[in-house]
Structures are given as structure tokens and as C-alpha cells.
Design a protein around this motif. Structure first.
Motif, PDB file in Angstrom:
ATOM      1  N   THR B  17       0.843  -1.205   0.000  1.00 38.52           N
ATOM      2  CA  THR B  17       0.000   0.000   0.000  1.00 38.52           C
ATOM      3  C   THR B  17       0.871   1.245   0.000  1.00 38.52           C
ATOM      4  OG1 THR B  17      -0.200   0.123   2.410  1.00 38.52           O
ATOM      5  CG2 THR B  17      -1.826  -1.222   1.238  1.00 38.52           C
ATOM      6  N   PRO B  18       0.286   2.406  -0.357  1.00 39.27           N
ATOM      7  CA  PRO B  18       1.103   3.624  -0.434  1.00 39.27           C
ATOM      8  C   PRO B  18       1.580   4.117   0.930  1.00 39.27           C
ATOM      9  CG  PRO B  18      -0.899   3.837  -1.743  1.00 39.27           C
ATOM     10  CD  PRO B  18      -1.056   2.597  -0.913  1.00 39.27           C
ATOM     11  N   VAL B  19       2.707   4.824   0.877  1.00 39.32           N
ATOM     12  CA  VAL B  19       3.290   5.448   2.062  1.00 39.32           C
ATOM     13  C   VAL B  19       3.232   6.963   1.911  1.00 39.32           C
ATOM     14  CG1 VAL B  19       5.403   5.752   3.417  1.00 39.32           C
ATOM     15  CG2 VAL B  19       4.863   3.508   2.442  1.00 39.32           C
ATOM     16  N   LEU B  20       2.837   7.647   2.974  1.00 38.83           N
ATOM     17  CA  LEU B  20       2.865   9.102   3.027  1.00 38.83           C
ATOM     18  C   LEU B  20       3.425   9.524   4.386  1.00 38.83           C
ATOM     19  CD1 LEU B  20       2.191  12.001   2.105  1.00 38.83           C
ATOM     20  CD2 LEU B  20      -0.106  11.678   3.067  1.00 38.83           C
ATOM     21  N   LEU B  21       4.574  10.195   4.348  1.00 34.97           N
ATOM     22  CA  LEU B  21       5.180  10.746   5.564  1.00 34.97           C
ATOM     23  C   LEU B  21       5.204  12.261   5.398  1.00 34.97           C
ATOM     24  CD1 LEU B  21       8.173   8.278   6.088  1.00 34.97           C
ATOM     25  CD2 LEU B  21       5.790   8.033   6.792  1.00 34.97           C
ATOM     26  N   ARG B  22       4.613  12.967   6.372  1.00 33.62           N
ATOM     27  CA  ARG B  22       4.387  14.396   6.199  1.00 33.62           C
ATOM     28  C   ARG B  22       5.432  15.246   6.914  1.00 33.62           C
ATOM     29  NH1 ARG B  22      -1.475  15.515   8.120  1.00 33.62           N
ATOM     30  NH2 ARG B  22      -0.836  14.114   9.815  1.00 33.62           N
ATOM     31  N   CYS B  23       5.808  16.332   6.231  1.00 34.49           N
ATOM     32  CA  CYS B  23       6.826  17.232   6.757  1.00 34.49           C
ATOM     33  C   CYS B  23       6.474  18.664   6.381  1.00 34.49           C
ATOM     34  CB  CYS B  23       8.199  16.865   6.194  1.00 34.49           C
ATOM     35  SG  CYS B  23       9.510  18.045   6.590  1.00 34.49           S
ATOM     36  N   ASN B  24       6.479  19.546   7.361  1.00 36.06           N
ATOM     37  CA  ASN B  24       6.358  20.982   7.120  1.00 36.06           C
ATOM     38  C   ASN B  24       7.626  21.660   7.619  1.00 36.06           C
ATOM     39  OD1 ASN B  24       3.014  20.472   7.719  1.00 36.06           O
ATOM     40  ND2 ASN B  24       3.694  21.617   5.917  1.00 36.06           N
ATOM     41  N   TYR B  25       8.036  22.700   6.939  1.00 33.79           N
ATOM     42  CA  TYR B  25       9.271  23.367   7.300  1.00 33.79           C
ATOM     43  C   TYR B  25       9.040  24.856   7.486  1.00 33.79           C
ATOM     44  CZ  TYR B  25       9.418  25.255   2.604  1.00 33.79           C
ATOM     45  OH  TYR B  25       9.099  25.940   1.452  1.00 33.79           O
ATOM     46  N   SER B  26       9.989  25.457   8.181  1.00 32.11           N
ATOM     47  CA  SER B  26      10.004  26.910   8.331  1.00 32.11           C
ATOM     48  C   SER B  26      11.405  27.384   7.994  1.00 32.11           C
ATOM     49  CB  SER B  26       9.650  27.303   9.770  1.00 32.11           C
ATOM     50  OG  SER B  26       9.831  28.688   9.966  1.00 32.11           O
ATOM     51  N   SER B  27      11.490  28.363   7.096  1.00 29.81           N
ATOM     52  CA  SER B  27      12.798  28.856   6.686  1.00 29.81           C
ATOM     53  C   SER B  27      12.688  30.293   6.211  1.00 29.81           C
ATOM     54  CB  SER B  27      13.363  27.982   5.559  1.00 29.81           C
ATOM     55  OG  SER B  27      14.582  28.490   5.089  1.00 29.81           O
ATOM     56  N   SER B  28      13.679  31.070   6.576  1.00 30.13           N
ATOM     57  CA  SER B  28      13.668  32.481   6.184  1.00 30.13           C
ATOM     58  C   SER B  28      14.116  32.688   4.740  1.00 30.13           C
ATOM     59  CB  SER B  28      14.575  33.270   7.115  1.00 30.13           C
ATOM     60  OG  SER B  28      14.187  33.134   8.456  1.00 30.13           O
ATOM     61  N   TYR B  29      14.831  31.720   4.213  1.00 28.13           N
ATOM     62  CA  TYR B  29      15.381  31.857   2.870  1.00 28.13           C
ATOM     63  C   TYR B  29      14.958  30.651   2.035  1.00 28.13           C
ATOM     64  CZ  TYR B  29      18.255  35.150   5.433  1.00 28.13           C
ATOM     65  OH  TYR B  29      18.675  36.165   6.237  1.00 28.13           O
ATOM     66  N   SER B  30      15.477  30.574   0.844  1.00 22.41           N
ATOM     67  CA  SER B  30      15.196  29.406   0.004  1.00 22.41           C
ATOM     68  C   SER B  30      15.930  28.206   0.577  1.00 22.41           C
ATOM     69  CB  SER B  30      15.662  29.670  -1.430  1.00 22.41           C
ATOM     70  OG  SER B  30      14.938  30.726  -1.995  1.00 22.41           O
ATOM     71  N   PRO B  31      15.186  27.256   1.059  1.00 19.55           N
ATOM     72  CA  PRO B  31      15.834  26.156   1.773  1.00 19.55           C
ATOM     73  C   PRO B  31      16.285  25.029   0.848  1.00 19.55           C
ATOM     74  CG  PRO B  31      13.487  25.862   1.853  1.00 19.55           C
ATOM     75  CD  PRO B  31      13.737  27.134   1.071  1.00 19.55           C
ATOM     76  N   SER B  32      17.191  24.235   1.356  1.00 20.89           N
ATOM     77  CA  SER B  32      17.444  22.906   0.809  1.00 20.89           C
ATOM     78  C   SER B  32      16.753  21.925   1.749  1.00 20.89           C
ATOM     79  CB  SER B  32      18.945  22.604   0.764  1.00 20.89           C
ATOM     80  OG  SER B  32      19.600  23.463  -0.136  1.00 20.89           O
ATOM     81  N   LEU B  33      16.091  20.955   1.191  1.00 22.31           N
ATOM     82  CA  LEU B  33      15.325  19.993   1.986  1.00 22.31           C
ATOM     83  C   LEU B  33      15.755  18.578   1.651  1.00 22.31           C
ATOM     84  CD1 LEU B  33      11.946  21.809   1.462  1.00 22.31           C
ATOM     85  CD2 LEU B  33      12.996  21.454   3.691  1.00 22.31           C
ATOM     86  N   PHE B  34      15.750  17.742   2.657  1.00 17.62           N
ATOM     87  CA  PHE B  34      16.223  16.372   2.510  1.00 17.62           C
ATOM     88  C   PHE B  34      15.302  15.434   3.278  1.00 17.62           C
ATOM     89  CE2 PHE B  34      20.453  17.829   1.143  1.00 17.62           C
ATOM     90  CZ  PHE B  34      20.510  19.080   1.722  1.00 17.62           C
ATOM     91  N   TRP B  35      15.306  14.187   2.841  1.00 17.14           N
ATOM     92  CA  TRP B  35      14.773  13.085   3.624  1.00 17.14           C
ATOM     93  C   TRP B  35      15.895  12.068   3.809  1.00 17.14           C
ATOM     94  CZ3 TRP B  35      10.420  12.224   6.358  1.00 17.14           C
ATOM     95  CH2 TRP B  35       9.304  13.060   6.125  1.00 17.14           C
ATOM     96  N   TYR B  36      16.077  11.681   5.086  1.00 24.47           N
ATOM     97  CA  TYR B  36      17.032  10.640   5.434  1.00 24.47           C
ATOM     98  C   TYR B  36      16.281   9.485   6.074  1.00 24.47           C
ATOM     99  CZ  TYR B  36      21.329  13.362   4.688  1.00 24.47           C
ATOM    100  OH  TYR B  36      22.370  14.061   4.126  1.00 24.47           O
ATOM    101  N   VAL B  37      16.843   8.279   5.926  1.00 25.09           N
ATOM    102  CA  VAL B  37      16.286   7.093   6.562  1.00 25.09           C
ATOM    103  C   VAL B  37      17.331   6.492   7.496  1.00 25.09           C
ATOM    104  CG1 VAL B  37      16.975   5.563   4.655  1.00 25.09           C
ATOM    105  CG2 VAL B  37      15.128   4.862   6.189  1.00 25.09           C
ATOM    106  N   GLN B  38      16.853   5.984   8.618  1.00 28.16           N
ATOM    107  CA  GLN B  38      17.749   5.378   9.599  1.00 28.16           C
ATOM    108  C   GLN B  38      17.184   4.021  10.003  1.00 28.16           C
ATOM    109  OE1 GLN B  38      18.215   7.397  13.428  1.00 28.16           O
ATOM    110  NE2 GLN B  38      20.402   6.961  13.373  1.00 28.16           N
ATOM    111  N   HIS B  39      17.874   2.959   9.600  1.00 29.51           N
ATOM    112  CA  HIS B  39      17.501   1.621  10.042  1.00 29.51           C
ATOM    113  C   HIS B  39      18.135   1.359  11.406  1.00 29.51           C
ATOM    114  CE1 HIS B  39      16.575   1.255   5.705  1.00 29.51           C
ATOM    115  NE2 HIS B  39      15.640   0.424   6.149  1.00 29.51           N
ATOM    116  N   PRO B  40      17.564   0.460  12.180  1.00 28.73           N
ATOM    117  CA  PRO B  40      18.074   0.203  13.528  1.00 28.73           C
ATOM    118  C   PRO B  40      19.577  -0.053  13.542  1.00 28.73           C
ATOM    119  CG  PRO B  40      16.023  -0.957  13.198  1.00 28.73           C
ATOM    120  CD  PRO B  40      16.391  -0.360  11.860  1.00 28.73           C
ATOM    121  N   ASN B  41      20.242   0.630  14.445  1.00 31.77           N
ATOM    122  CA  ASN B  41      21.687   0.477  14.642  1.00 31.77           C
ATOM    123  C   ASN B  41      22.488   0.794  13.378  1.00 31.77           C
ATOM    124  OD1 ASN B  41      21.329  -0.450  17.366  1.00 31.77           O
ATOM    125  ND2 ASN B  41      20.687  -2.409  16.494  1.00 31.77           N
ATOM    126  N   LYS B  42      21.927   1.616  12.540  1.00 30.59           N
ATOM    127  CA  LYS B  42      22.649   2.033  11.330  1.00 30.59           C
ATOM    128  C   LYS B  42      22.738   3.556  11.288  1.00 30.59           C
ATOM    129  CE  LYS B  42      23.195  -2.043   9.401  1.00 30.59           C
ATOM    130  NZ  LYS B  42      22.463  -2.455   8.208  1.00 30.59           N
TER     131      LYS B  42
END
Lengths: 114, 113
Positions: B17-42
Motif C-alpha cells: 500500500t502507499p506510504v505518506l510521511l508528512r513534513c512541514n518546514y520553516s525557513s527564512s530563505y530558500s531552503p534545501s530539503l532532505f529526507w534521510y532514513v535510519q535503520h536500527p543500529n545504522k
């Protein structure tokens, strides 16, 4: 191609002691940043080193200090350890001109203060 | 000042099934945005990044995210979840070259077989 290497992987220290964590950046990278990740939280920025100088610092006390060597590797030192310093410490490397393209993170050092 | 809010601390989906993870940001300038993933103990692995190019960004393992300036959002999606997607996901904002990263508090994704 080796990524970011951190040592040791785990460490147990007693309150009041001092600790040194080490990081070797990814080959070709010249900038090293350190982050603290408490359990269940996102990483928090400690500081960043470039050209062997601290360039930026987050909201951490002076007990946290660092160093960068000519080969770009880095150390994080924490003095007078508190129980609250228990966390995963992450090292991230990048090219200074390319940090907006993302960091490469190491697997971290798990520090437990007892 | 920059900040990131991940709207869900835990998301649970069924495999396929589809995945949706939501993120809102606040920035004064033009931001760079990233998504990182962290598996257990990694360590943290970069999934994708937005740096003022195309607003729809494709990443690794079938993930993508859309930058919506008007909504200050950068939601992560995947059409079909796989068991190996179970991990902690972090949304990150930075204000350009040489600047520190600001992480959200993370979203834990569980995939149910």
C-alpha cells in the motif's frame, strides 16, 4: 570507496569523566560535522569543522569541543560527562561547497554515561 | 530561523500500500530539503534532496517528495510499501552551502505483512 568511519562504536563512561570520539570522513570530503542524537529524537547539530577550524556551533556547552586534523579527520571531546550526554553521536562529512547536496553520515558512536 | 515539523511520529501501512510521511518546514530563505532514513543500529542514509531545481524529487528505493512552497511542505511518498522500508525517517532543512542541518523528530514507519 570507504564512507564515513567512526570509532569506537560503543562506549561506556562514568559521570565526570572525559571522552574522545573519532571520525574519518569520506574520501574527498573536507568538512566534518558532529551531531548528537538522543534516544527517540532527531539529531542535533553540535559543530562543524573546515580547514581545521570550528566554523559553526550549535547550542552546546563548552564541555563539547573538537578538532580537525590536516587529513580532514576529526575528534569530538566531551568533558565532565553528565548522564544527559548519553546519546548516539553522529559524524557527517561533505564538501564545504556542497553541503546543500547532503551529508554522508557514519554509523555513529553510542555513548552511555553511568 | 529554520525548523522542521514531522506531523506523524508513527505511521503504519500494509505491505504493497502507499506510504505518506508528512513534513512541514520553516525557513527564512530558500531552503534545501532532505529526507534521510535510519535503520536500527545504522547510520543515516540520504533518500532524496531538493535544492531549488524541480519541485518533484525522485530518490532511491522508489521514494519521491514534492516541494510545495505555498504550503511549506515536503511530504515523502512511495506507491507501494515493502517490508524493508520499515525504519525511522527524518525530514531535514538547511539554508544552503555550509549551513547546519535541522532535523525533525522523526517518523517511525511500520510495514505490516
Amino acid at each position: 570507496d570507504a564512507g564515513v568511519t567512526q570509532s569506537p562504536t560503543h562506549l561506556i563512561k562514568t559521570r565526570g569523566q572525559q571522552v574522545t570520539l573519532r571520525c574519518s570522513p569520506k574520501s574527498g570530503h573536507d568538512t566534518v560535522s558532529w551531531y548528537q542524537q538522543a534516544l527517540g529524537q532527531g539529531p542535533q547539530f553540535i559543530f562543524q569543522y573546515y580547514e581545521e577550524e570550528e566554523r559553526q556551533r550549535g547550542n552546546f556547552p563548552d564541555r563539547f569541543s573538537g578538532h580537525q586534523f590536516p587529513n580532514y579527520s576529526s575528534e569530538l571531546n566531551v568533558n565532565a560527562l553528565l548522564l544527559g550526554d548519553s546519546a548516539l553521536y553522529l559524524c557527517a562529512s561533505s564538501l564545504v561547497a556542497g553541503t546543500n547536496y547532503g551529508y554522508t553520515f557514519g554509523s555513529g558512536t553510542r555513548l552511555t554515561v553511568v | 530561523a529554520q525548523s522542521v515539523t514531522q506531523l506523524d511520529s508513527h505511521v503504519s501501512v500494509s505491505e504493497g500500500t502507499p506510504v505518506l510521511l508528512r513534513c512541514n518546514y520553516s525557513s527564512s530563505y530558500s531552503p534545501s530539503l532532505f529526507w534521510y532514513v535510519q535503520h536500527p543500529n545504522k547510520g543515516l542514509q540520504l533518500l532524496l534532496k531538493y535544492t531549488s531545481a524541480a519541485t518533484l524529487v525522485k530518490g532511491i528505493n522508489g521514494f519521491e517528495a514534492e516541494f510545495k512552497k505555498s504550503e511549506t511542505s515536503f511530504h515523502l511518498t512511495k506507491p507501494s510499501a515493502h517490508m524493508s522500508d520499515a525504519a525511522e525517517y527524518f525530514c531535514v532543512v538547511s539554508e544552503g552551502t555550509g549551513n547546519q542541518f535541522y532535523f525533525g523528530t522523526g517518523t517511525s514507519l511500520t510495514v505490516i505483512p
